[in-house]
Scaffold this motif. Structure first.
Motif, PDB file in Angstrom:
ATOM      1  N   ALA A  72       0.741  -1.272  -0.120  1.00 48.86           N
ATOM      2  CA  ALA A  72      -0.078   0.096   0.028  1.00 48.86           C
ATOM      3  C   ALA A  72       0.964   1.115   0.069  1.00 48.86           C
ATOM      4  N   ALA A  73       1.697   1.258   0.714  1.00 49.97           N
ATOM      5  CA  ALA A  73       2.884   2.348   0.867  1.00 49.97           C
ATOM      6  C   ALA A  73       3.601   2.660  -0.341  1.00 49.97           C
ATOM      7  N   ALA A  74       3.838   1.514  -1.078  1.00 45.28           N
ATOM      8  CA  ALA A  74       4.731   1.565  -2.335  1.00 45.28           C
ATOM      9  C   ALA A  74       3.967   2.285  -3.433  1.00 45.28           C
ATOM     10  N   ALA A  75       2.388   1.815  -3.417  1.00 44.50           N
ATOM     11  CA  ALA A  75       1.574   2.483  -4.359  1.00 44.50           C
ATOM     12  C   ALA A  75       1.440   3.901  -4.280  1.00 44.50           C
ATOM     13  N   VAL A  76       1.671   4.420  -3.122  1.00 44.49           N
ATOM     14  CA  VAL A  76       1.389   5.841  -2.771  1.00 44.49           C
ATOM     15  C   VAL A  76       2.701   6.466  -3.528  1.00 44.49           C
ATOM     16  N   LEU A  78       4.797   5.619  -5.701  1.00 44.15           N
ATOM     17  CA  LEU A  78       4.844   5.160  -7.187  1.00 44.15           C
ATOM     18  C   LEU A  78       4.003   6.119  -7.908  1.00 44.15           C
ATOM     19  N   ILE A  79       3.030   6.473  -7.330  1.00 45.46           N
ATOM     20  CA  ILE A  79       1.994   7.494  -7.878  1.00 45.46           C
ATOM     21  C   ILE A  79       2.472   8.655  -7.716  1.00 45.46           C
ATOM     22  N   ASN A  80       2.740   8.993  -6.451  1.00 40.40           N
ATOM     23  CA  ASN A  80       3.423  10.440  -6.007  1.00 40.40           C
ATOM     24  C   ASN A  80       4.492  10.817  -7.007  1.00 40.40           C
ATOM     25  N   ASP A  81       5.652   9.719  -7.348  1.00 38.53           N
ATOM     26  CA  ASP A  81       6.911  10.101  -8.082  1.00 38.53           C
ATOM     27  C   ASP A  81       6.200  10.321  -9.481  1.00 38.53           C
ATOM     28  N   ALA A  82       5.279   9.486  -9.767  1.00 36.11           N
ATOM     29  CA  ALA A  82       4.801  10.001 -11.379  1.00 36.11           C
ATOM     30  C   ALA A  82       4.008  11.251 -11.364  1.00 36.11           C
ATOM     31  N   ALA A 111       0.628   2.751 -13.613  1.00 39.88           N
ATOM     32  CA  ALA A 111       0.113   1.692 -13.684  1.00 39.88           C
ATOM     33  C   ALA A 111       0.417   0.718 -12.308  1.00 39.88           C
ATOM     34  N   THR A 112       1.732   0.479 -12.105  1.00 37.45           N
ATOM     35  CA  THR A 112       2.028  -0.066 -10.956  1.00 37.45           C
ATOM     36  C   THR A 112       1.332   0.226  -9.439  1.00 37.45           C
ATOM     37  N   GLY A 113       1.789   1.417  -9.348  1.00 37.31           N
ATOM     38  CA  GLY A 113       0.930   2.249  -8.166  1.00 37.31           C
ATOM     39  C   GLY A 113      -0.679   1.792  -8.082  1.00 37.31           C
ATOM     40  N   GLY A 114      -1.243   2.047  -9.198  1.00 38.31           N
ATOM     41  CA  GLY A 114      -2.781   1.565  -9.294  1.00 38.31           C
ATOM     42  C   GLY A 114      -2.975   0.264  -8.916  1.00 38.31           C
ATOM     43  N   VAL A 115      -2.085  -0.385  -9.374  1.00 34.10           N
ATOM     44  CA  VAL A 115      -2.441  -2.110  -9.291  1.00 34.10           C
ATOM     45  C   VAL A 115      -2.451  -2.444  -7.675  1.00 34.10           C
ATOM     46  N   LEU A 116      -1.378  -1.909  -7.243  1.00 34.45           N
ATOM     47  CA  LEU A 116      -0.978  -2.223  -5.999  1.00 34.45           C
ATOM     48  C   LEU A 116      -1.866  -1.441  -4.895  1.00 34.45           C
ATOM     49  N   ALA A 117      -2.358  -0.426  -5.251  1.00 35.90           N
ATOM     50  CA  ALA A 117      -3.362   0.406  -4.382  1.00 35.90           C
ATOM     51  C   ALA A 117      -4.738  -0.442  -4.328  1.00 35.90           C
ATOM     52  N   VAL A 140      -4.248   4.418   1.973  1.00 31.71           N
ATOM     53  CA  VAL A 140      -4.039   4.704   0.564  1.00 31.71           C
ATOM     54  C   VAL A 140      -4.821   6.114   0.266  1.00 31.71           C
ATOM     55  N   VAL A 141      -5.910   6.227   0.440  1.00 24.38           N
ATOM     56  CA  VAL A 141      -6.874   7.344  -0.201  1.00 24.38           C
ATOM     57  C   VAL A 141      -6.292   8.712   0.810  1.00 24.38           C
ATOM     58  N   MET A 142      -6.109   8.368   2.007  1.00 28.06           N
ATOM     59  CA  MET A 142      -5.526   9.559   2.935  1.00 28.06           C
ATOM     60  C   MET A 142      -4.408  10.058   2.171  1.00 28.06           C
ATOM     61  N   GLN A 143      -3.151   8.923   1.799  1.00 29.26           N
ATOM     62  CA  GLN A 143      -1.683   9.299   1.625  1.00 29.26           C
ATOM     63  C   GLN A 143      -1.962   9.994  -0.168  1.00 29.26           C
ATOM     64  N   LEU A 144      -2.697   9.656  -0.728  1.00 30.83           N
ATOM     65  CA  LEU A 144      -2.931  10.119  -2.066  1.00 30.83           C
ATOM     66  C   LEU A 144      -3.374  11.695  -2.167  1.00 30.83           C
ATOM     67  N   ALA A 145      -4.441  11.731  -1.017  1.00 31.14           N
ATOM     68  CA  ALA A 145      -4.912  13.154  -0.772  1.00 31.14           C
ATOM     69  C   ALA A 145      -3.846  13.905  -0.273  1.00 31.14           C
ATOM     70  N   TYR A 146      -3.026  13.421   0.568  1.00 28.93           N
ATOM     71  CA  TYR A 146      -1.829  14.222   0.840  1.00 28.93           C
ATOM     72  C   TYR A 146      -0.988  14.822  -0.147  1.00 28.93           C
ATOM     73  N   CYS A 147      -0.601  13.690  -1.012  1.00 26.11           N
ATOM     74  CA  CYS A 147       0.241  14.138  -2.000  1.00 26.11           C
ATOM     75  C   CYS A 147      -0.188  15.140  -3.039  1.00 26.11           C
ATOM     76  N   VAL A 148      -1.655  15.064  -3.394  1.00 25.61           N
ATOM     77  CA  VAL A 148      -2.181  15.974  -4.329  1.00 25.61           C
ATOM     78  C   VAL A 148      -2.499  17.394  -3.724  1.00 25.61           C
TER      79      VAL A 148
END
Length: 314
Positions: A72-76, A78-82, A111-117, A140-148
């Protein structure tokens, strides 16, 4: 905007397609921040406190939860760096990240981050229980909201990062059906806030007198405010731990000494030792402080030994 074919700072140059394909798995792993995986050891906190680390089944289940939280953390990451690839290319250090340097395509990271999420909470629902899946989904939702967005909101950014640590500490207990003490949750939450705010305070101290900030939001905090936060969090964490340790009363279970209550001494010692680095403005990432300071490591081992004796009833 980087021109096509331009060499990015930190990038050794164009990589042949064959080598790029072979290097992709390694780049994805690097983007997932293996060094940060040590934080996920917090999933054992509640089972260890409850004395449940006694059977292969429990240990196996915790290993599974560790893996799920790591995914779950890896998904965040990956998406953050992309998402931040373009901005990272202009940063003197972040330009070396695999996505920013072009070793991992942005589409592959997404893609990898989305699959893991998706897979991490789904696997939790199938192998643990629904509440574990809910916690991972919320993380996952909270951390992605943090990134955005949320990393740009005063105070909320501190709360979100703290909540990430607290959710790690909760997940192990939830996965095993262990009731979580209110004092355990308060100790874990404010202990995490103490380390997070100490790190931010250190960043603020180190950037004083410099023109560039490492975080766009850091300029909005004053060092006085961040000092107040970590001192308040340290005080609440100590008080909550003492209440937690005293919940069971005096000597119980045939113990010769009240080990659970005595464990307050090394716990407070660890807080005081960590506060030395916070006060100096040299408290970096929590895992770095804990692993690099020998005295703090020894204090931690003493605390673990005392709590283990309390759990064992010796």
């Amino acid at each position: 905007m980087t021109e096509p074919g331009a060499v990015v700072l930190g990038d050794p140059g164009p990589v042949p397609p064959g080598r790029r394909l072979l290097a992709l798995p390694g780049g994805l792993v690097r983007t997932a921040r293996p060094r940060q995986w040590i934080k996920n050891v917090l999933v054992v906190a509640a089972p260890a406190a409850a004395g449940r680390l006694t059977s292969p089944h429990v240990i196996g289940q915790l290993a599974l939860v560790f893996g799920l939280f790591t995914a779950a953390a890896a998904a965040v990451y990956l998406i953050n760096d992309a998402r931040d690839a373009e901005a990272d290319r202009a940063h003197p250090d972040k330009c070396r990240r695999p996505v920013a340097a072009g070793r991992v395509p942005v589409a592959a990271a997404y893609a990898t981050g989305g699959v893991l999420a998706v897979l991490a909470p789904l696997a939790a629902a199938l192998t643990c229980n629904a509440m574990t899946a809910v916690l991972l989904t919320g993380y996952v939702v909270m951390q992605l909201a943090y990134c955005v967005k949320l990393k740009h909101v005063l105070v909320v950014d501190l709360v979100v990062v703290t909540a990430g640590f607290l959710m790690r500490a909760m997940t192990g207990g939830v996965a095993l059906g262990i009731p979580l003490s209110r004092w355990f949750l308060i100790t874990a939450g404010f202990g995490a806030l103490f380390m997070v705010s100490a790190k931010r305070y250190s960043e603020a101290v180190q950037m004083e007198g410099h023109g560039a900030a490492t975080r766009s939001l850091l300029d909005a905090y004053t060092t006085g405010y961040l000092r107040f936060v970590w001192q308040l969090a340290a005080g609440v964490a100590v008080l909550a731990y003492c209440m937690w340790a005293l919940e069971s009363g005096g000597v119980t279970g045939g113990s010769l000494l009240p080990w659970r209550q005595l464990s307050m001494v090394p716990f407070i010692g660890a807080i005081l030792r960590y506060a030395v680095f916070a006060d100096r403005g040299s408290a970096g990432a929590p895992e770095d402080v804990v692993l690099r300071d020998r005295a703090l490591a020894v204090i931690g081992l003493v605390w673990v030994a005392m709590y283990a004796l309390a759990v064992a009833g010796l």
